[in-house]
Design a protein around this motif. Structure first.
Motif, short mmCIF file in Angstrom:
data_model
loop_
_atom_site.label_atom_id
_atom_site.label_comp_id
_atom_site.label_asym_id
_atom_site.label_seq_id
_atom_site.Cartn_x
_atom_site.Cartn_y
_atom_site.Cartn_z
N MET A 129 1.36 79.49 20.38
CA MET A 129 2.08 79.18 21.58
C MET A 129 1.27 79.82 22.62
O MET A 129 0.88 80.86 22.46
N GLY A 130 0.67 78.58 23.52
CA GLY A 130 -0.37 78.92 24.30
C GLY A 130 -1.51 79.42 23.81
O GLY A 130 -1.97 78.84 22.46
N ASP A 131 -1.96 80.48 23.92
CA ASP A 131 -3.30 81.06 23.25
C ASP A 131 -3.00 82.36 22.38
O ASP A 131 -3.67 82.95 21.66
N GLU A 132 -1.47 82.47 21.93
CA GLU A 132 -1.10 83.26 21.08
C GLU A 132 -0.79 82.72 19.45
O GLU A 132 -0.37 81.69 19.49
N ILE A 133 -1.32 83.45 18.56
CA ILE A 133 -0.98 82.91 17.17
C ILE A 133 0.07 84.00 16.41
O ILE A 133 -0.57 85.18 16.54
N LYS A 134 1.03 83.86 15.59
CA LYS A 134 1.79 84.85 15.18
C LYS A 134 2.30 84.03 13.74
O LYS A 134 2.68 82.77 13.72
N ILE A 135 2.65 84.79 12.85
CA ILE A 135 3.04 84.52 11.55
C ILE A 135 4.62 84.91 11.63
O ILE A 135 5.05 85.90 11.99
N MET A 136 5.25 83.73 11.35
CA MET A 136 6.91 83.74 11.55
C MET A 136 7.62 83.48 10.19
O MET A 136 6.84 82.82 9.31
N HIS A 137 8.51 84.48 9.78
CA HIS A 137 9.19 84.20 8.57
C HIS A 137 10.61 84.01 8.60
O HIS A 137 11.27 84.13 9.72
N GLY A 138 11.23 83.79 7.41
CA GLY A 138 12.87 83.46 7.41
C GLY A 138 13.42 84.93 8.12
O GLY A 138 12.99 85.89 7.93
N GLY A 139 14.30 84.49 8.95
CA GLY A 139 15.03 85.29 9.72
C GLY A 139 14.34 85.53 11.43
O GLY A 139 14.98 86.24 12.22
N ASP A 140 13.08 85.26 11.47
CA ASP A 140 12.57 85.44 12.82
C ASP A 140 12.99 84.21 13.74
O ASP A 140 13.47 83.26 13.19
N SER A 141 12.55 84.53 15.02
CA SER A 141 13.07 83.17 15.90
C SER A 141 12.07 83.35 17.09
O SER A 141 11.12 84.33 17.24
N PHE A 142 11.66 82.32 17.75
CA PHE A 142 10.86 82.30 18.91
C PHE A 142 11.44 81.39 19.96
O PHE A 142 12.18 80.44 19.77
#
Length: 112
Positions: A68-81
């Protein structure tokens, strides 16, 4: 004539998946002119894109690399954005799963 809202009750087992490509499918799970929820079965790459809609995504299962934009995150079940309007974003599936997206206003392009 295009429908202005979905049925009040949507039974998942009675709804077919819409094939986006060989690794991504979706079901529109409810909408009116202000809000839409969409379920994605994701096993591939959701390319970087942007749109004027506000978006909130819940990761029901699986794991995804979110850019998202210049950010990278690992997202798992239960997470949201949360994706503000006009923000470049995309996901790469690390472990096949389900994403639930809510859009405001609705994604009229999904209804055509």
């Amino acid at each position: 004539m295009k429908k202005t809202q979905s049925d009040k009750f949507i039974v998942d087992q009675e709804q077919d998946w819409e094939v986006i490509d060989d690794k991504i499918r979706r079901k529109i799970t409810g909408y009116d002119d202000r809000l839409m929820m969409v379920k994605f079965q994701q096993g591939g790459i959701g390319v970087i894109h942007d749109h004027p809609h506000t978006q909130v995504t819940y990761v029901e299962s699986g794991s995804f690399e979110l850019t998202m934009g210049d950010e990278i995150k690992i997202m798992h079940g239960g997470d949201s954005f949360f994706v503000p309007p006009n923000t470049p974003h995309g996901v790469e599936c690390l472990e096949e799963g389900i994403l639930i997206d809510a859009f405001s206003p609705i994604r009229e392009d999904f209804l055509s």
